[in-house]
Design an enzyme around this catalytic site. Structure first.
Site, PDB file in Angstrom:
ATOM      1  N   GLY A 303      -9.362   7.527  -2.337  1.00  9.51           N
ATOM      2  CA  GLY A 303      -9.455   6.597  -3.447  1.00  9.51           C
ATOM      3  C   GLY A 303      -8.406   5.510  -3.400  1.00  9.51           C
ATOM      4  O   GLY A 303      -8.171   4.827  -4.398  1.00  9.51           O
ATOM      5  N   LYS A 304      -7.784   5.306  -2.231  1.00  8.71           N
ATOM      6  CA  LYS A 304      -6.773   4.267  -2.097  1.00  8.71           C
ATOM      7  C   LYS A 304      -7.406   2.903  -1.781  1.00  8.71           C
ATOM      8  O   LYS A 304      -6.801   1.860  -2.035  1.00  8.71           O
ATOM      9  CB  LYS A 304      -5.775   4.652  -1.002  1.00  8.71           C
ATOM     10  CG  LYS A 304      -5.029   5.946  -1.297  1.00  8.71           C
ATOM     11  CD  LYS A 304      -4.224   6.428  -0.105  1.00  8.71           C
ATOM     12  CE  LYS A 304      -3.517   7.743  -0.397  1.00  8.71           C
ATOM     13  NZ  LYS A 304      -2.793   8.271   0.790  1.00  8.71           N
ATOM     14  N   LEU A 305      -8.598   2.910  -1.214  1.00 14.36           N
ATOM     15  CA  LEU A 305      -9.388   1.708  -0.961  1.00 14.36           C
ATOM     16  C   LEU A 305     -10.699   1.804  -1.746  1.00 14.36           C
ATOM     17  O   LEU A 305     -11.251   2.897  -1.914  1.00 14.36           O
ATOM     18  CB  LEU A 305      -9.717   1.553   0.526  1.00 14.36           C
ATOM     19  CG  LEU A 305      -8.740   0.790   1.421  1.00 14.36           C
ATOM     20  CD1 LEU A 305      -7.417   1.531   1.542  1.00 14.36           C
ATOM     21  CD2 LEU A 305      -9.355   0.583   2.804  1.00 14.36           C
TER      22      LEU A 305
END
Length: 334
Positions: A303-305
């Site tokens: 969920g970082k990108l």
């Protein structure tokens, strides 16, 4: 030729034209006709150009020996020209940046000396008071100059500000930038005042989450033993996550891996959105499972990108790819 190939695209590889007088932007465009690493570099230029748009909040992660190997001016120019909104780097890069700001220099060196084994060569360097970073030399007396700089120009101000919780690491880097800028001008140093100075002068925060792992951190600890000065390792978290939280669009340019890479990427774990753009320049392969070589696709799983983020990883020496990608991207946006 059959037209029912679902995975086949009629997009033949072109043959790059290289000629005298071409710009770096033109060279990067030629890379787009080619395959393998050239095509990846071309894509990295595309995404980096998006990162440098005014409406994108850009986080730059800078690990490795980028300052002592000659990449310092690229970073400070990016900051001065408004292409970086937050910098995450190592204490080592800030140490070497400060040494140049106050009059020290790094020098071309050798990994081996004729007639000596590598061990014998490094033993001689140690006897002569010279530190080696692969093929770059740094005389050890510059560290003594750096210590005096910190004790005279940086630490006393922070000791006055320290309370029971101490000051943030970002406050340390800010004060370091102020001191570097002022001493550089006062002493009429030939070299540019550098990364920390550019960040201070342009209100760009520098985060250094592993500052203890450097001469800067070591000197900070030593000063804390005889003064009220201390650092609050968690104080920066609110500020950097606020920057991410408030960004309409966000991008990450990650040079190298380690702590700076993770710190840049993990910032989005506590934000409602994630990175819309990301470029990674690294030498570490993903197959080992280590973070430094991990693909940005893997970061998407955390969920970082964003699921539809534009991202690319270039696996090559960053001292080669960083100048090329930045120059070609700047050629487009400027």
């Amino acid at each position: 030729m059959s037209d029912d190939r679902e995975t086949f695209d009629h997009d033949p590889v072109g043959h790059s034209e290289v000629r005298a007088g071409m710009t770096v932007g033109e060279l990067a465009a030629e890379y787009g006709d080619a395959g393998i690493g050239a095509a990846t570099v071309h894509e990295a230029v595309d995404v980096t150009a998006e990162l440098f748009r005014d409406d994108v909040t850009t986080f730059l992660g800078l690990a490795g020996a980028m300052v002592p190997t000659g990449m310092r001016r690229i970073v400070s120019d990016l900051i001065r020209d408004g292409h970086v909104d937050a910098l995450v780097t190592t204490g080592a890069n800030l140490t070497h940046d400060s040494i140049e700001a106050i009059g020290g220099k790094h020098h071309h060196g050798e990994t081996h000396a004729e007639g000596k084994t590598e061990r014998e060569h490094d033993e001689q360097l140690r006897d002569e008071g010279v530190d080696r970073i692969y093929n770059v030399y740094l005389p050890q007396e510059h560290f003594a100059l750096f210590e005096s700089h910190l004790r005279d120009e940086v630490f006393p101000v922070l000791a006055e500000e320290s309370d029971d919780g101490g000051v943030s690491i970002q406050r340390l880097t800010e004060e370091l930038g102020r001191a570097n800028s002022e001493v550089n001008e006062r002493e009429d140093v030939d070299e540019d005042p550098g990364v920390a100075a550019a960040a201070y002068e342009n209100d760009v925060p520098i985060y250094c989450p592993a500052v203890q792992d450097s001469v800067l951190g070591l000197q900070s600890w030593m000063y804390s033993q005889t003064s009220d000065f201390t650092l609050d390792a968690l104080a920066d978290m609110t500020q950097i996550t606020d920057i991410a939280y408030e960004a309409d669009e966000a991008g990450a340019l990650v040079v190298g891996g380690g702590v700076p890479k993770n710190y840049v990427l993990q910032t989005m774990l506590v934000s409602p959105d994630a990175y819309d753009y990301a470029v990674q320049l690294t030498m570490d392969p993903p197959q080992t499972g280590g973070l430094s070589g991990a693909t940005l696709e893997e970061a998407r799983s955390w969920g970082k990108l964003e699921t539809d983020a534009r991202n690319v990883s270039v696996y090559a020496d960053a001292t080669i790819t960083f100048p090329l990608v930045v120059a070609a991207a700047r050629d487009r946006v400027e």
